[in-house]
Design a protein around this motif. Structure first.
Motif, PDB file in Angstrom:
ATOM      1  N   VAL A 272       0.930  -1.401   0.121  1.00 27.14           N
ATOM      2  CA  VAL A 272       0.048   0.233  -0.254  1.00 27.14           C
ATOM      3  C   VAL A 272       0.803   1.323  -0.232  1.00 27.14           C
ATOM      4  N   LEU A 273       0.731   1.931  -0.709  1.00 33.97           N
ATOM      5  CA  LEU A 273       1.580   3.184  -0.827  1.00 33.97           C
ATOM      6  C   LEU A 273       0.438   4.274  -0.773  1.00 33.97           C
ATOM      7  N   GLY A 274       0.736   5.255  -0.060  1.00 36.13           N
ATOM      8  CA  GLY A 274       0.039   6.648  -0.374  1.00 36.13           C
ATOM      9  C   GLY A 274       0.442   7.749  -1.227  1.00 36.13           C
TER      10      GLY A 274
ATOM     11  N   LYS B   6       0.636  10.144  -8.801  1.00 30.62           N
ATOM     12  CA  LYS B   6       0.171  11.224  -8.083  1.00 30.62           C
ATOM     13  C   LYS B   6      -0.915  11.750  -8.031  1.00 30.62           C
ATOM     14  N   GLU B   7      -1.269  11.697  -8.795  1.00 30.29           N
ATOM     15  CA  GLU B   7      -2.711  12.431  -9.462  1.00 30.29           C
ATOM     16  C   GLU B   7      -3.605  10.753  -8.651  1.00 30.29           C
ATOM     17  N   ILE B   8      -3.610   9.972  -8.282  1.00 29.05           N
ATOM     18  CA  ILE B   8      -4.909   9.066  -8.128  1.00 29.05           C
ATOM     19  C   ILE B   8      -4.330   9.006  -6.099  1.00 29.05           C
ATOM     20  N   ALA B   9      -3.084   9.281  -6.108  1.00 28.91           N
ATOM     21  CA  ALA B   9      -2.879   9.087  -4.476  1.00 28.91           C
ATOM     22  C   ALA B   9      -3.413   9.989  -3.420  1.00 28.91           C
ATOM     23  N   ASP B  10      -3.627  11.711  -4.839  1.00 28.65           N
ATOM     24  CA  ASP B  10      -4.033  12.833  -4.226  1.00 28.65           C
ATOM     25  C   ASP B  10      -5.614  12.458  -3.756  1.00 28.65           C
ATOM     26  N   ARG B  11      -6.231  11.729  -4.761  1.00 27.96           N
ATOM     27  CA  ARG B  11      -7.262  11.592  -4.400  1.00 27.96           C
ATOM     28  C   ARG B  11      -8.016  10.276  -3.750  1.00 27.96           C
ATOM     29  N   LYS B  12      -7.209   9.374  -3.573  1.00 25.38           N
ATOM     30  CA  LYS B  12      -7.314   8.197  -2.512  1.00 25.38           C
ATOM     31  C   LYS B  12      -6.226   8.070  -1.713  1.00 25.38           C
ATOM     32  N   LYS B  13      -6.954   7.621  -0.758  1.00 19.85           N
ATOM     33  CA  LYS B  13      -5.572   6.927   0.344  1.00 19.85           C
ATOM     34  C   LYS B  13      -5.428   6.576   0.642  1.00 19.85           C
ATOM     35  N   GLN B  14      -5.152   5.392  -0.284  1.00 20.35           N
ATOM     36  CA  GLN B  14      -4.249   4.714  -0.204  1.00 20.35           C
ATOM     37  C   GLN B  14      -4.507   3.493  -2.055  1.00 20.35           C
ATOM     38  N   VAL B  15      -3.354   3.114  -2.158  1.00 18.24           N
ATOM     39  CA  VAL B  15      -2.865   3.120  -3.544  1.00 18.24           C
ATOM     40  C   VAL B  15      -2.625   1.486  -3.180  1.00 18.24           C
ATOM     41  N   THR B  16      -3.258   0.322  -3.316  1.00 19.91           N
ATOM     42  CA  THR B  16      -2.831  -0.948  -3.119  1.00 19.91           C
ATOM     43  C   THR B  16      -1.727  -1.467  -4.548  1.00 19.91           C
TER      44      THR B  16
ATOM     45  N   THR C 281     -11.219  -2.464  -9.900  1.00 20.13           N
ATOM     46  CA  THR C 281     -10.071  -2.806  -9.513  1.00 20.13           C
ATOM     47  C   THR C 281      -9.809  -3.355  -8.271  1.00 20.13           C
ATOM     48  N   THR C 282     -10.541  -2.506  -7.573  1.00 24.32           N
ATOM     49  CA  THR C 282      -9.712  -2.658  -5.830  1.00 24.32           C
ATOM     50  C   THR C 282     -11.459  -2.517  -5.298  1.00 24.32           C
ATOM     51  N   GLY C 283     -11.341  -3.353  -3.937  1.00 27.26           N
ATOM     52  CA  GLY C 283     -12.996  -2.959  -3.719  1.00 27.26           C
ATOM     53  C   GLY C 283     -12.735  -1.549  -3.087  1.00 27.26           C
TER      54      GLY C 283
END
Length: 190
Positions: free
Chosen positions: A6-8, A40-50, A132-134
């Motif tokens: 998990v990245l943030g 970075k775009e996705i991580a700014d809008r989503k707490k966790q990137v799996t 793609t994720t839950g």
């Protein structure tokens, strides 16, 4: 069983590159730069990137055609008693073009506005959404199949917002249509 990575939004380029390597992706500096910007775009809008998000991101980036058309901005207004309206700004080889359109739903409105902006209106043969994720913060992946005459292309788009994923998928397919990358000729049989 491997642990889910998990990245943030505070994850740096090094952690990102290491995560990609652990997933089996070799990336050069140029690809890393592009992927890290999308991350970075996705991580700014989503707490966790799996790790599943990362796989989807890399696969999405690697199957892209040259970007003749690129989504610069998009606004959509829809509601129960509202006719959906979309305004899109698309970068074309000549200029940035802004167009608006109404539709049966927000995605339909976006597709009509993009078609106006780029001057192409292929037939939408297939439209599919997958999380793609839950969870409610899932990245939504959209797959579209477009046909122009006898040429068929498939486009994919991924974003935390399903309407944006839809726009990205449509533009990916349009880019394939104009560049010929990933396009296939379908011969009609009576």
């Amino acid at each position: 069983e491997a642990a889910v990575m998990v990245l943030g939004k505070h994850s740096g380029r090094h952690a990102f590159k290491k995560a990609l390597a652990e997933l089996g992706y070799e990336v050069d500096d140029e690809e890393l730069k592009r992927l890290f910007a999308r991350f970075k775009e996705i991580a700014d809008r989503k707490k966790q990137v799996t790790s599943e998000d990362l796989v989807a991101l890399v696969e999405d980036e690697r199957t892209r055609a040259p970007e003749m058309f690129k989504l610069v901005d998009m606004q959509v207004h829809s509601g129960l008693a509202l006719t959906p309206v979309a305004t899109v700004r698309v970068k074309t080889p000549d200029d940035e073009v802004t167009e608006a359109a109404t539709g049966d739903g927000p995605v339909d409105a976006v597709y009509k506005a993009i078609s106006r902006a780029v001057g192409l209106s292929p037939t939408l043969e297939r439209y599919r959404i997958e999380a793609t994720t839950g969870g409610t913060e899932a990245l939504g992946e959209v797959m579209v199949r477009l046909r122009q005459g006898t040429v068929v292309v498939t486009g994919r788009g991924i974003a935390p917002d399903i309407v944006e994923s839809s726009a990205r998928a449509y533009l990916d397919a349009l880019n394939k249509l104009v560049s010929g990358v990933g396009a296939r000729e379908v011969i009609e049989t009576p």
